[in-house]
Design a protein around this motif. Structure first.
Motif, mmCIF file in Angstrom:
data_model
loop_
_atom_site.group_PDB
_atom_site.id
_atom_site.type_symbol
_atom_site.label_atom_id
_atom_site.label_comp_id
_atom_site.label_asym_id
_atom_site.label_seq_id
_atom_site.Cartn_x
_atom_site.Cartn_y
_atom_site.Cartn_z
ATOM 1 N N CYS A 86 -0.183 5.790 18.296
ATOM 2 C CA CYS A 86 -0.911 6.131 17.074
ATOM 3 C C CYS A 86 -2.377 5.755 17.238
ATOM 4 O O CYS A 86 -2.694 4.618 17.597
ATOM 5 N N GLU A 87 -3.255 6.703 16.977
ATOM 6 C CA GLU A 87 -4.690 6.453 17.085
ATOM 7 C C GLU A 87 -5.322 6.506 15.699
ATOM 8 O O GLU A 87 -5.161 7.481 14.968
ATOM 9 N N LEU A 88 -6.041 5.449 15.372
ATOM 10 C CA LEU A 88 -6.684 5.370 14.065
ATOM 11 C C LEU A 88 -8.017 6.100 14.056
ATOM 12 O O LEU A 88 -8.862 5.875 14.918
ATOM 13 N N GLU A 89 -8.198 6.966 13.063
ATOM 14 C CA GLU A 89 -9.516 7.551 12.808
ATOM 15 C C GLU A 89 -10.216 6.733 11.733
ATOM 16 O O GLU A 89 -11.428 6.556 11.752
ATOM 17 N N THR A 90 -9.435 6.238 10.778
ATOM 18 C CA THR A 90 -9.928 5.315 9.754
ATOM 19 C C THR A 90 -9.153 4.007 9.919
ATOM 20 O O THR A 90 -8.251 3.917 10.745
ATOM 21 N N GLY A 91 -9.493 3.005 9.129
ATOM 22 C CA GLY A 91 -8.837 1.714 9.290
ATOM 23 C C GLY A 91 -8.431 1.087 7.970
ATOM 24 O O GLY A 91 -8.897 0.017 7.618
ATOM 25 N N ARG A 92 -7.555 1.753 7.229
ATOM 26 C CA ARG A 92 -7.090 1.214 5.950
ATOM 27 C C ARG A 92 -6.019 0.144 6.160
ATOM 28 O O ARG A 92 -5.354 0.101 7.197
ATOM 29 N N THR A 93 -5.851 -0.697 5.154
ATOM 30 C CA THR A 93 -4.834 -1.739 5.216
ATOM 31 C C THR A 93 -3.450 -1.134 5.444
ATOM 32 O O THR A 93 -3.050 -0.214 4.728
ATOM 33 N N HIS A 94 -2.744 -1.631 6.442
ATOM 34 C CA HIS A 94 -1.377 -1.188 6.770
ATOM 35 C C HIS A 94 -1.297 0.314 7.065
ATOM 36 O O HIS A 94 -0.241 0.930 6.881
ATOM 37 N N GLN A 95 -2.395 0.901 7.568
ATOM 38 C CA GLN A 95 -2.466 2.363 7.674
ATOM 39 C C GLN A 95 -1.313 2.990 8.468
ATOM 40 O O GLN A 95 -0.664 3.919 7.984
ATOM 41 N N ILE A 96 -1.075 2.515 9.677
ATOM 42 C CA ILE A 96 -0.024 3.122 10.505
ATOM 43 C C ILE A 96 1.338 2.925 9.854
ATOM 44 O O ILE A 96 2.164 3.853 9.798
ATOM 45 N N ARG A 97 1.584 1.757 9.328
ATOM 46 C CA ARG A 97 2.865 1.464 8.694
ATOM 47 C C ARG A 97 3.104 2.372 7.490
ATOM 48 O O ARG A 97 4.224 2.877 7.286
ATOM 49 N N VAL A 98 2.067 2.588 6.690
ATOM 50 C CA VAL A 98 2.194 3.442 5.498
ATOM 51 C C VAL A 98 2.315 4.911 5.880
ATOM 52 O O VAL A 98 3.159 5.640 5.346
ATOM 53 N N HIS A 99 1.481 5.373 6.810
ATOM 54 C CA HIS A 99 1.494 6.780 7.188
ATOM 55 C C HIS A 99 2.807 7.188 7.857
ATOM 56 O O HIS A 99 3.352 8.264 7.576
ATOM 57 N N MET A 100 3.333 6.345 8.736
ATOM 58 C CA MET A 100 4.576 6.711 9.409
ATOM 59 C C MET A 100 5.750 6.708 8.431
ATOM 60 O O MET A 100 6.655 7.546 8.535
ATOM 61 N N LYS A 101 5.744 5.805 7.471
ATOM 62 C CA LYS A 101 6.765 5.833 6.425
ATOM 63 C C LYS A 101 6.628 7.120 5.607
ATOM 64 O O LYS A 101 7.625 7.754 5.256
ATOM 65 N N TYR A 102 5.399 7.500 5.314
ATOM 66 C CA TYR A 102 5.126 8.671 4.475
ATOM 67 C C TYR A 102 5.699 9.952 5.077
ATOM 68 O O TYR A 102 6.192 10.824 4.355
ATOM 69 N N MET A 113 0.845 -1.190 0.000
ATOM 70 C CA MET A 113 0.000 0.000 0.000
ATOM 71 C C MET A 113 0.884 1.245 0.000
ATOM 72 O O MET A 113 2.080 1.179 0.308
ATOM 73 N N ALA A 114 0.294 2.388 -0.356
ATOM 74 C CA ALA A 114 1.058 3.633 -0.381
ATOM 75 C C ALA A 114 0.095 4.810 -0.312
ATOM 76 O O ALA A 114 -1.107 4.663 -0.540
ATOM 77 N N VAL A 115 0.640 5.976 0.026
ATOM 78 C CA VAL A 115 -0.146 7.203 -0.078
ATOM 79 C C VAL A 115 -0.243 7.549 -1.557
ATOM 80 O O VAL A 115 0.772 7.680 -2.242
ATOM 81 N N THR A 116 -1.454 7.624 -2.058
ATOM 82 C CA THR A 116 -1.680 7.867 -3.476
ATOM 83 C C THR A 116 -2.940 8.694 -3.665
ATOM 84 O O THR A 116 -3.899 8.577 -2.887
ATOM 85 N N GLU A 117 -2.949 9.532 -4.675
ATOM 86 C CA GLU A 117 -4.089 10.424 -4.923
ATOM 87 C C GLU A 117 -5.391 9.659 -5.101
ATOM 88 O O GLU A 117 -6.459 10.147 -4.736
ATOM 89 N N LYS A 118 -5.313 8.467 -5.670
ATOM 90 C CA LYS A 118 -6.513 7.680 -5.933
ATOM 91 C C LYS A 118 -6.892 6.786 -4.747
ATOM 92 O O LYS A 118 -7.832 5.996 -4.842
ATOM 93 N N GLY A 119 -6.180 6.934 -3.643
ATOM 94 C CA GLY A 119 -6.447 6.095 -2.488
ATOM 95 C C GLY A 119 -7.681 6.524 -1.704
ATOM 96 O O GLY A 119 -8.335 7.517 -2.029
ATOM 97 N N LYS A 120 -7.993 5.769 -0.658
ATOM 98 C CA LYS A 120 -9.135 6.058 0.206
ATOM 99 C C LYS A 120 -8.709 6.952 1.369
ATOM 100 O O LYS A 120 -7.586 6.884 1.839
ATOM 101 N N HIS A 121 -9.629 7.785 1.819
ATOM 102 C CA HIS A 121 -9.385 8.710 2.929
ATOM 103 C C HIS A 121 -8.819 7.955 4.125
ATOM 104 O O HIS A 121 -9.352 6.929 4.540
ATOM 105 N N ALA A 122 -7.726 8.472 4.692
ATOM 106 C CA ALA A 122 -7.083 7.813 5.831
ATOM 107 C C ALA A 122 -6.483 8.862 6.761
ATOM 108 O O ALA A 122 -5.788 9.775 6.306
#
Length: 303
Positions: free
Chosen positions: A226-242, A199-208
């Motif tokens: 880290c507190e989730l507001e949404t629950g996307r696949t690998h969300q914390i892992r992707v966001h912290m890398k981003y 997964m990745a941060v992408t313009e066509k992705g879902k709100h996270a």
């Protein structure tokens, strides 16, 4: 037989047909797709192709998915760490290294196998292989999960997830020193166009949205909640890398030079929700697993 059609985009031009099809649904493995292609279940522009066919822009892919074999989840006796249980819901603390439900490559030894031995009354909304499963955490993430024991509970718990009223707080060890004490990552997540298996941060992705706060800083690492507001696949892992602070030990999103932890150092420590029948707010806290505590102690000693 179910039929799925896909029009190849310019971004997918040149990609192998088996890799592209496997990326369309996370439940499809590449080896499974290759079997479909070999059996003639896949056509490109109304013609059969081989698994190494390179897709072209505007190719019309037609996939005839055979009916799945009927599978039974075999109950397996396990020493489950159950935090709460009643007629509607179970809250369980999943250990690191355990897969939540059976899937290709993991037919047994999963949390669902253990739950099936523990109790027979799990909701059937998610089918035979995922009874009772309302939400998931990754294999190498430890922590709390809520499981529905009937369809009514399942529907009401999912509704809370959709309305973002479920409290889910994780403890994460990340690379680097986060300078600010609090922050929010608001960035859409979708399939990585360069690597369809991640997964990745992408313009066509879902709100996270992920909120984070710093708990402790080390010489080269930061401990954060880290507190989730949404629950996307690998969300914390992707966001912290981003934002430049990938999770320690993460083989998929972290740096090659990282600590040895058999996967990302991430723990779902707090879970709160309204009881699906009574409406009472319930909140549970699971302490850090021993490996996580030992790792933090080692970092403190090194500092």
């Amino acid at each position: 037989m179910k039929k799925v059609e896909h029009l190849v985009s310019s971004e997918e031009n040149g990609e192998r047909i088996d890799k592209l099809i496997a990326s369309l649904d996370e439940q499809w493995s590449r080896s499974q797709v290759q079997q479909w292609i070999k059996a003639g279940f896949v056509e490109v522009n109304a013609e059969q192709v081989k698994a190494n066919y390179k897709c072209q822009t505007d190719d019309e892919i037609a996939i005839s998915i055979p009916e799945p074999e009927l599978l039974n989840v075999e109950p397996e006796e396990m020493d489950l760490d159950i935090y709460y249980e009643d007629q509607d819901v179970i809250v369980v603390n999943k250990p690191k290294g355990m897969v939540v439900h059976p899937a290709p490559g993991h037919p047994s030894g999963t949390l669902v196998n253990g739950l099936m031995a523990h109790c027979k009354d799990l909701s059937g909304i998610n089918g035979v292989l995922r009874p009772g499963i309302v939400h998931r955490i990754d294999k190498d993430t430890s922590g709390l999960l809520m499981v529905a024991k009937n369809d009514l509970a399942h529907e009401r718990l999912v509704d809370q997830l959709v309305k973002k009223t479920v409290v889910r707080k994780y403890v994460a060890l990340v690379h680097g020193i986060i300078p600010h004490d609090h922050g929010t990552v608001d960035a859409p997540i979708g399939r990585n166009p360069a690597d369809r298996q991640s997964m990745a941060v992408t313009e066509k992705g879902k709100h996270a949205v992920t909120h984070f706060s710093v708990k402790e800083r080390f010489e080269q690492f930061t401990l954060a909640e880290c507190e989730l507001e949404t629950g996307r696949t690998h969300q914390i892992r992707v966001h912290m890398k981003y934002i430049g602070y990938p999770l320690a030990g993460d083989p998929k999103y972290g740096p090659k030079q990282t600590i040895s932890a058999d996967g990302q150092v991430l723990h779902a420590g707090v879970l709160g929700f309204q009881h699906p029948r009574t409406g009472e707010y319930l909140e549970f806290n699971a302490p850090l697993p021993q490996y996580f505590v030992a790792l933090l102690n080692k970092l403190r000693q090194n500092d």
